[in-house]
Design a protein around this motif. Structure first.
Motif, PDB file in Angstrom:
ATOM      1  N   VAL A 134       8.233 -11.590   6.304  1.00 13.35           N
ATOM      2  CA  VAL A 134       8.080 -11.782   7.753  1.00 13.35           C
ATOM      3  C   VAL A 134       7.234 -10.663   8.342  1.00 13.35           C
ATOM      4  CG1 VAL A 134       9.304 -11.918   9.961  1.00 13.35           C
ATOM      5  CG2 VAL A 134      10.286 -13.006   7.926  1.00 13.35           C
ATOM      6  N   GLY A 135       7.477  -9.440   7.893  1.00  9.82           N
ATOM      7  CA  GLY A 135       6.720  -8.301   8.404  1.00  9.82           C
ATOM      8  C   GLY A 135       5.245  -8.375   8.065  1.00  9.82           C
ATOM      9  N   VAL A 136       4.934  -8.806   6.843  1.00  6.17           N
ATOM     10  CA  VAL A 136       3.533  -8.936   6.426  1.00  6.17           C
ATOM     11  C   VAL A 136       2.835 -10.022   7.234  1.00  6.17           C
ATOM     12  CG1 VAL A 136       2.022  -9.615   4.522  1.00  6.17           C
ATOM     13  CG2 VAL A 136       3.900  -8.027   4.104  1.00  6.17           C
ATOM     14  N   ILE A 137       3.531 -11.118   7.509  1.00  7.39           N
ATOM     15  CA  ILE A 137       2.947 -12.193   8.332  1.00  7.39           C
ATOM     16  C   ILE A 137       2.637 -11.680   9.731  1.00  7.39           C
ATOM     17  CG2 ILE A 137       3.415 -14.416   9.431  1.00  7.39           C
ATOM     18  CD1 ILE A 137       5.044 -15.158   6.938  1.00  7.39           C
ATOM     19  N   ILE A 138       3.597 -10.958  10.320  1.00  8.04           N
ATOM     20  CA  ILE A 138       3.374 -10.380  11.653  1.00  8.04           C
ATOM     21  C   ILE A 138       2.204  -9.402  11.614  1.00  8.04           C
ATOM     22  CG2 ILE A 138       4.361  -8.907  13.455  1.00  8.04           C
ATOM     23  CD1 ILE A 138       7.088 -10.096  12.802  1.00  8.04           C
ATOM     24  N   LEU A 139       2.126  -8.592  10.543  1.00  4.37           N
ATOM     25  CA  LEU A 139       1.039  -7.621  10.405  1.00  4.37           C
ATOM     26  C   LEU A 139      -0.314  -8.317  10.357  1.00  4.37           C
ATOM     27  CD1 LEU A 139      -0.054  -4.763   9.855  1.00  4.37           C
ATOM     28  CD2 LEU A 139       0.428  -5.146   7.425  1.00  4.37           C
ATOM     29  N   ILE A 140      -0.421  -9.375   9.558  1.00  3.99           N
ATOM     30  CA  ILE A 140      -1.696 -10.094   9.433  1.00  3.99           C
ATOM     31  C   ILE A 140      -2.093 -10.724  10.763  1.00  3.99           C
ATOM     32  CG2 ILE A 140      -2.831 -12.068   8.338  1.00  3.99           C
ATOM     33  CD1 ILE A 140      -1.121 -11.478   5.842  1.00  3.99           C
ATOM     34  N   ILE A 179       6.816  -4.399  12.765  1.00  2.00           N
ATOM     35  CA  ILE A 179       6.252  -4.259  11.416  1.00  2.00           C
ATOM     36  C   ILE A 179       6.909  -3.086  10.691  1.00  2.00           C
ATOM     37  CG2 ILE A 179       4.150  -3.708  10.148  1.00  2.00           C
ATOM     38  CD1 ILE A 179       2.635  -5.186  12.459  1.00  2.00           C
ATOM     39  N   GLY A 180       7.113  -1.971  11.413  1.00  2.00           N
ATOM     40  CA  GLY A 180       7.757  -0.810  10.808  1.00  2.00           C
ATOM     41  C   GLY A 180       9.181  -1.108  10.361  1.00  2.00           C
ATOM     42  N   VAL A 181       9.921  -1.863  11.169  1.00  2.00           N
ATOM     43  CA  VAL A 181      11.297  -2.218  10.817  1.00  2.00           C
ATOM     44  C   VAL A 181      11.325  -3.134   9.603  1.00  2.00           C
ATOM     45  CG1 VAL A 181      13.369  -3.432  11.593  1.00  2.00           C
ATOM     46  CG2 VAL A 181      12.166  -1.912  13.164  1.00  2.00           C
ATOM     47  N   LEU A 182      10.468  -4.140   9.595  1.00  2.00           N
ATOM     48  CA  LEU A 182      10.502  -5.160   8.541  1.00  2.00           C
ATOM     49  C   LEU A 182       9.880  -4.702   7.230  1.00  2.00           C
ATOM     50  CD1 LEU A 182       9.533  -8.182  10.802  1.00  2.00           C
ATOM     51  CD2 LEU A 182      11.714  -7.919   9.609  1.00  2.00           C
ATOM     52  N   VAL A 183       8.763  -4.003   7.318  1.00  2.00           N
ATOM     53  CA  VAL A 183       8.022  -3.633   6.105  1.00  2.00           C
ATOM     54  C   VAL A 183       8.440  -2.271   5.573  1.00  2.00           C
ATOM     55  CG1 VAL A 183       5.726  -3.213   5.138  1.00  2.00           C
ATOM     56  CG2 VAL A 183       6.061  -5.061   6.793  1.00  2.00           C
ATOM     57  N   ALA A 184       8.569  -1.276   6.461  1.00  2.00           N
ATOM     58  CA  ALA A 184       8.855   0.094   6.024  1.00  2.00           C
ATOM     59  C   ALA A 184      10.307   0.506   6.227  1.00  2.00           C
ATOM     60  CB  ALA A 184       7.936   1.070   6.765  1.00  2.00           C
ATOM     61  N   SER A 185      11.118  -0.407   6.792  1.00  2.00           N
ATOM     62  CA  SER A 185      12.542  -0.127   7.057  1.00  2.00           C
ATOM     63  C   SER A 185      12.737   1.080   7.966  1.00  2.00           C
ATOM     64  CB  SER A 185      13.311   0.084   5.739  1.00  2.00           C
ATOM     65  OG  SER A 185      13.293  -1.097   4.956  1.00  2.00           O
ATOM     66  N   VAL A 186      11.783   1.322   8.855  1.00  2.00           N
ATOM     67  CA  VAL A 186      11.919   2.380   9.862  1.00  2.00           C
ATOM     68  C   VAL A 186      12.575   1.756  11.088  1.00  2.00           C
ATOM     69  CG1 VAL A 186      10.721   4.072  11.282  1.00  2.00           C
ATOM     70  CG2 VAL A 186       9.869   3.547   8.990  1.00  2.00           C
ATOM     71  N   LYS A 187      13.882   1.926  11.188  1.00  2.00           N
ATOM     72  CA  LYS A 187      14.642   1.214  12.217  1.00  2.00           C
ATOM     73  C   LYS A 187      14.944   2.047  13.455  1.00  2.00           C
ATOM     74  CE  LYS A 187      16.967  -1.968   9.046  1.00  2.00           C
ATOM     75  NZ  LYS A 187      18.270  -2.548   8.632  1.00  2.00           N
ATOM     76  N   THR A 188      14.589   3.309  13.454  1.00  2.00           N
ATOM     77  CA  THR A 188      14.899   4.160  14.600  1.00  2.00           C
ATOM     78  C   THR A 188      13.684   4.333  15.502  1.00  2.00           C
ATOM     79  OG1 THR A 188      14.358   6.165  13.347  1.00  2.00           O
ATOM     80  CG2 THR A 188      16.657   5.432  13.324  1.00  2.00           C
ATOM     81  N   ILE A 189      13.959   4.433  16.794  1.00  2.00           N
ATOM     82  CA  ILE A 189      12.915   4.712  17.777  1.00  2.00           C
ATOM     83  C   ILE A 189      13.496   5.645  18.824  1.00  2.00           C
ATOM     84  CG2 ILE A 189      13.491   2.594  19.063  1.00  2.00           C
ATOM     85  CD1 ILE A 189      10.528   2.498  19.933  1.00  2.00           C
ATOM     86  N   SER A 190      12.770   6.686  19.156  1.00  2.00           N
ATOM     87  CA  SER A 190      13.262   7.679  20.113  1.00  2.00           C
ATOM     88  C   SER A 190      13.406   7.079  21.500  1.00  2.00           C
ATOM     89  CB  SER A 190      12.327   8.891  20.147  1.00  2.00           C
ATOM     90  OG  SER A 190      12.249   9.502  18.877  1.00  2.00           O
ATOM     91  N   TYR A 191      14.208   7.746  22.315  1.00  2.00           N
ATOM     92  CA  TYR A 191      14.562   7.221  23.636  1.00  2.00           C
ATOM     93  C   TYR A 191      13.335   7.039  24.532  1.00  2.00           C
ATOM     94  CZ  TYR A 191      16.836   6.911  28.217  1.00  2.00           C
ATOM     95  OH  TYR A 191      17.233   6.508  29.471  1.00  2.00           O
ATOM     96  N   VAL A 192      12.513   8.077  24.663  1.00  2.00           N
ATOM     97  CA  VAL A 192      11.351   7.999  25.555  1.00  2.00           C
ATOM     98  C   VAL A 192      10.331   6.981  25.064  1.00  2.00           C
ATOM     99  CG1 VAL A 192       9.400   9.272  26.538  1.00  2.00           C
ATOM    100  CG2 VAL A 192      11.675  10.320  26.470  1.00  2.00           C
ATOM    101  N   PRO A 193       9.931   7.002  23.785  1.00  2.00           N
ATOM    102  CA  PRO A 193       9.033   5.941  23.305  1.00  2.00           C
ATOM    103  C   PRO A 193       9.604   4.544  23.489  1.00  2.00           C
ATOM    104  CG  PRO A 193       9.076   7.738  21.736  1.00  2.00           C
ATOM    105  CD  PRO A 193      10.142   8.034  22.748  1.00  2.00           C
ATOM    106  N   CYS A 194      10.914   4.413  23.420  1.00  2.00           N
ATOM    107  CA  CYS A 194      11.542   3.106  23.626  1.00  2.00           C
ATOM    108  C   CYS A 194      11.325   2.631  25.066  1.00  2.00           C
ATOM    109  CB  CYS A 194      13.032   3.201  23.312  1.00  2.00           C
ATOM    110  SG  CYS A 194      13.882   1.607  23.268  1.00  2.00           S
TER     111      CYS A 194
END
Length: 308
Positions: free
Chosen positions: A27-33, A82-97
């Motif tokens: 799913v992440g690769v499809i979104i990336l493309i 894409i980061g969550v699905l492909v790289a499993s980076v599930k955290t995002i800081s408060y201000v960037p959020c």
């Protein structure tokens, strides 16, 4: 779901909207493309219009503005997903959020404004063809576009402004990125009041913009019926591009924002699918629709490939 004391300061959120997704990497690769193709296609549209002075006309300025909106709209959320699905980076800081939420809502509002102005442009072009350039000059088009961006920024700012003062009891976002409902659900307050604020804003914007587009096309149909068959075909071809874009954008909104408030229950996967489709779909379709159906841009693309 992590529970915080109401007095605690949340420094980051965990994006949990894809936890039940099967084959997340696929799913992440499809979104990336799709994301890469959408950004490149919109950039091509922008560059063609900027560097060709023959395209410095109101209609092409509006197409260029729509391309800028599409890049903002899809770029506000796609990298996070894409980061969550492909790289499993599930955290995002408060201000960037919060910044992501603002950018997403800005793109969402501007998409409606851009489509509304383009419908008005088609109405003027068809109802007053000989006075079109006196009514809608380049300067007026640019001023109108700037005003719409300012208004859209004001509307988009309402969402982070209402969130910032609220205490947070949870750190896991239920949905796919930092959208308003997901963040409100992490707070320690009753979310219904804040959801109602969002519903009022959404209803007003959707009703006003979609109603304006419908009225514009009613006017177009009225003037078209007095035209010759040849002119009707040209006008129909001109408006078809815009109608395709409007349909792709508003259809998911009607399902997500209106039907769900009427009691239609969507699964998390269905909601995420509709949300992702409403973001990536128009951003991908818009540049190709206008490239293929706008003869000046299509001619430039054909000539570019012939030279290669």
């Amino acid at each position: 779901m992590l529970l915080y004391n109401a007095s605690s300061v949340v420094t980051e959120f965990i994006v949990g909207g894809f936890d039940t997704t099967n084959s997340p990497i696929v799913v992440g690769v499809i979104i990336l493309i799709v994301y890469i193709v959408a950004v490149i296609a919109n950039l091509v549209n922008i560059l063609f219009i900027i560097y060709d002075k023959r395209l410095h006309k109101p209609m092409y300025y509006l197409i260029c503005n729509l391309a800028v909106v599409d890049i903002l709209f899809t770029s506000s959320t796609s990298p996070t997903m894409i980061g969550v699905l492909v790289a499993s980076v599930k955290t995002i800081s408060y201000v960037p959020c919060l910044i992501q939420m603002f950018a997403f809502n800005l793109g969402w509002v501007m998409e409606m404004f851009a489509l509304s102005v383009m419908a008005f442009d088609r109405l003027i072009a068809i109802s007053r063809p000989f006075h079109y350039h006196s009514y809608l000059t380049n300067a007026r088009t640019l001023v109108l576009t700037y005003i719409l961006w300012i208004v859209a920024c004001g509307v988009a700012a309402i969402f982070p402004v209402t969130v910032i003062p609220l205490p947070h009891c949870y750190t896991v976002l239920k949905y796919a990125f930092c959208d308003y409902p997901a963040i409100i659900r992490t707070t320690c307050v009753d979310p219904n009041y804040y959801f109602n604020i969002a519903v009022v804003i959404i209803f007003f914007l959707v009703f006003f913009t979609f109603g304006f587009i419908c009225l514009s096309y009613i006017g177009i149909i009225y003037f078209v019926k007095f035209s010759s068959n040849n002119d009707k075909m040209k006008m129909g071809s001109t408006c078809l591009s815009h109608l395709i874009v409007v349909t792709c954008y508003y259809f998911p909104i009607f399902i997500l924002s209106i039907l769900t408030r009427l009691g239609v229950v969507l699964t998390l996967e269905a909601r995420n699918g509709l949300m992702i489709g409403s973001i990536l779909g128009p951003s991908l379709i818009n540049p190709f629709v206008y490239c293929l159906r706008t003869k000046e841009i299509k001619y430039k693309i054909i000539m570019m490939f012939k030279k290669v």
